[in-house]
Design a protein around this motif. Structure first.
Motif, short mmCIF file in Angstrom:
data_model
loop_
_atom_site.label_atom_id
_atom_site.label_comp_id
_atom_site.label_asym_id
_atom_site.label_seq_id
_atom_site.Cartn_x
_atom_site.Cartn_y
_atom_site.Cartn_z
N ASP A 90 0.86 -1.18 0.00
CA ASP A 90 0.00 0.00 0.00
C ASP A 90 0.90 1.23 0.00
OD1 ASP A 90 -1.78 2.04 0.43
OD2 ASP A 90 -2.61 1.24 2.30
N VAL A 91 0.99 1.91 -1.13
CA VAL A 91 1.92 3.04 -1.23
C VAL A 91 1.51 4.20 -0.34
CG1 VAL A 91 2.63 2.45 -3.57
CG2 VAL A 91 0.71 4.01 -3.24
N ALA A 92 0.25 4.24 0.09
CA ALA A 92 -0.20 5.32 0.98
C ALA A 92 0.14 5.05 2.44
CB ALA A 92 -1.70 5.53 0.82
N ASN A 93 0.50 3.81 2.74
CA ASN A 93 0.84 3.43 4.11
C ASN A 93 2.36 3.46 4.26
OD1 ASN A 93 1.33 2.18 6.57
ND2 ASN A 93 -0.31 0.67 6.32
N LEU A 94 2.88 4.60 4.67
CA LEU A 94 4.33 4.77 4.70
C LEU A 94 4.99 3.89 5.76
CD1 LEU A 94 4.71 8.60 4.08
CD2 LEU A 94 4.61 6.71 2.44
N ASP A 95 4.27 3.57 6.83
CA ASP A 95 4.82 2.65 7.82
C ASP A 95 5.03 1.27 7.19
OD1 ASP A 95 5.06 4.42 9.90
OD2 ASP A 95 3.10 3.97 10.76
N GLU A 96 4.07 0.83 6.38
CA GLU A 96 4.20 -0.46 5.70
C GLU A 96 5.39 -0.45 4.75
OE1 GLU A 96 0.65 -2.78 4.36
OE2 GLU A 96 1.48 -2.42 2.36
N ILE A 97 5.57 0.66 4.05
CA ILE A 97 6.71 0.79 3.13
C ILE A 97 8.02 0.68 3.89
CG2 ILE A 97 7.89 2.33 1.53
CD1 ILE A 97 5.25 1.07 0.46
N ARG A 98 8.14 1.39 5.00
CA ARG A 98 9.37 1.36 5.78
C ARG A 98 9.62 -0.04 6.35
NH1 ARG A 98 7.96 7.10 6.91
NH2 ARG A 98 6.28 6.43 8.31
N GLU A 159 23.12 5.80 -7.24
CA GLU A 159 22.29 5.97 -6.07
C GLU A 159 21.80 7.41 -5.98
OE1 GLU A 159 24.19 4.71 -2.49
OE2 GLU A 159 24.90 2.82 -3.36
N THR A 160 20.55 7.57 -5.59
CA THR A 160 20.01 8.90 -5.34
C THR A 160 18.92 8.76 -4.29
OG1 THR A 160 19.18 10.94 -6.37
CG2 THR A 160 18.29 8.85 -7.20
N LYS A 161 18.10 9.78 -4.15
CA LYS A 161 17.10 9.78 -3.10
C LYS A 161 15.87 10.55 -3.55
CE LYS A 161 16.86 10.71 1.91
NZ LYS A 161 17.62 11.24 3.07
N MET A 162 14.71 10.17 -3.03
CA MET A 162 13.49 10.95 -3.25
C MET A 162 12.92 11.34 -1.89
SD MET A 162 10.49 8.17 -4.23
CE MET A 162 11.32 7.51 -5.67
N THR A 163 12.30 12.50 -1.81
CA THR A 163 11.66 12.92 -0.57
C THR A 163 10.34 12.17 -0.40
OG1 THR A 163 10.41 14.73 -1.61
CG2 THR A 163 12.66 15.22 -0.83
N TRP A 164 9.85 12.15 0.83
CA TRP A 164 8.54 11.54 1.06
C TRP A 164 7.45 12.33 0.33
CZ3 TRP A 164 8.54 6.80 2.38
CH2 TRP A 164 9.47 6.28 3.28
N ARG A 165 7.66 13.61 0.18
CA ARG A 165 6.68 14.41 -0.57
C ARG A 165 6.64 13.98 -2.03
NH1 ARG A 165 6.96 20.95 -1.32
NH2 ARG A 165 8.98 20.37 -2.23
N PHE A 166 7.80 13.70 -2.61
CA PHE A 166 7.87 13.20 -3.98
C PHE A 166 7.18 11.85 -4.06
CE2 PHE A 166 9.76 10.94 -7.51
CZ PHE A 166 9.93 11.88 -8.50
N TRP A 167 7.47 10.98 -3.08
CA TRP A 167 6.83 9.66 -3.05
C TRP A 167 5.31 9.80 -3.10
CZ3 TRP A 167 8.45 4.41 -2.14
CH2 TRP A 167 7.39 3.55 -1.85
#
Length: 252
Positions: A90-98, A159-167
């Motif tokens: 679930d991409v909206a559940n950031l705890d699940e993603i982590r 390697e790079t990074k995306m912000t949670w806002r971008f996610w």
């Protein structure tokens, strides 16, 4: 790059990066697919033909649905490496993603890719939301780290990074995989865990295939406590009485 600098094989390039990471952490020996390994999978799943036209003008170069590529990885394998199972997140559940990144080591991310992210990538910057940025198409990357600011990713051989806002703005699918090497290593730690076996049971029910996770090992029953020898009980009582009469401390 795994060919993704010329062709739209980003999903299979992401799988190549995943194979690098999964095999290294599971066995200490990294499997490195070749460009041919990656493009073979891309062709098998999508009908891509590199001889049908040059990069940018090839009618067979149309990208891949992530789930189709995961199915190929599971059933056929890439560079001799297979996964045992995969599941959507679930991409909206950031705890699940982590939690998924923490437990499984990486996840596959599918997104709508804005032109601003390419500019940021070329400048060595973190992907962040830029107002008015135009979406150029879809892209798939490997995510293998996170912190409070965002997600660490691998794409285009870097390697790079995306912000949670971008996610939150652009990521629309995420997948977690369990590979055979990782399963063997995990089995060392989870053998006997009913919840780990239950994960395999759900897989078996969904696919009709055998549960790939070893069944729980029953815990041995506790050894019975031996009964005290009545003769020893009598001796201890006599010694305690003697110690009490002589004002000595007792230990029993």
């Amino acid at each position: 790059m795994y060919g993704n600098d010329e062709w739209g094989d980003c999903v299979f390039a992401e799988i190549g990066h995943a194979v690098n990471q999964l095999t290294w952490y599971a066995t200490g020996s990294e499997v490195e697919p070749t460009d041919d390994d990656i493009l073979t999978g891309y062709s098998a799943v999508t009908g891509f033909n590199p001889n049908a036209g040059p990069p940018g003008d090839n009618p067979t170069d149309n990208g891949t649905y992530v789930q189709d590529a995961l199915t190929y990885w599971r059933t056929t394998g890439i560079a001799g490496h297979k996964i045992v199972a995969y599941a959507s997140l679930d991409v909206a559940n950031l705890d699940e993603i982590r939690q998924a990144i923490n437990l499984f080591g990486n996840i596959s991310i599918g997104m709508n890719f804005p032109a601003s992210a390419m500019n940021q990538f070329n400048a060595g910057q973190t992907w962040d939301v830029v107002r008015g940025a135009k979406v150029e198409g879809g892209h798939c990357v490997l995510a293998g780290a996170y912190d409070k600011d965002g997600v660490g990713i691998v794409t285009w051989g870097a390697e790079t990074k995306m912000t949670w806002r971008f996610w939150t703005r652009y990521v629309d699918e995420a997948w977690v995989v369990l590979d055979a090497d990782g399963l063997k290593k995990a089995g060392v730690y989870f053998t006997g865990a009913p919840s780990f076996y239950a994960l395999g049971q759900e897989f078996a029910e969904l696919t009709g295939e055998k549960n790939p996770i070893p069944s729980p090992v029953p815990s041995p029953p506790p050894s019975p406590t031996p009964s005290a020898d009545p003769r020893l009980v009598q001796v201890v009582a006599l010694m305690n009485g003697w110690a009490h009469d002589n004002n000595l401390p007792t230990g029993a």
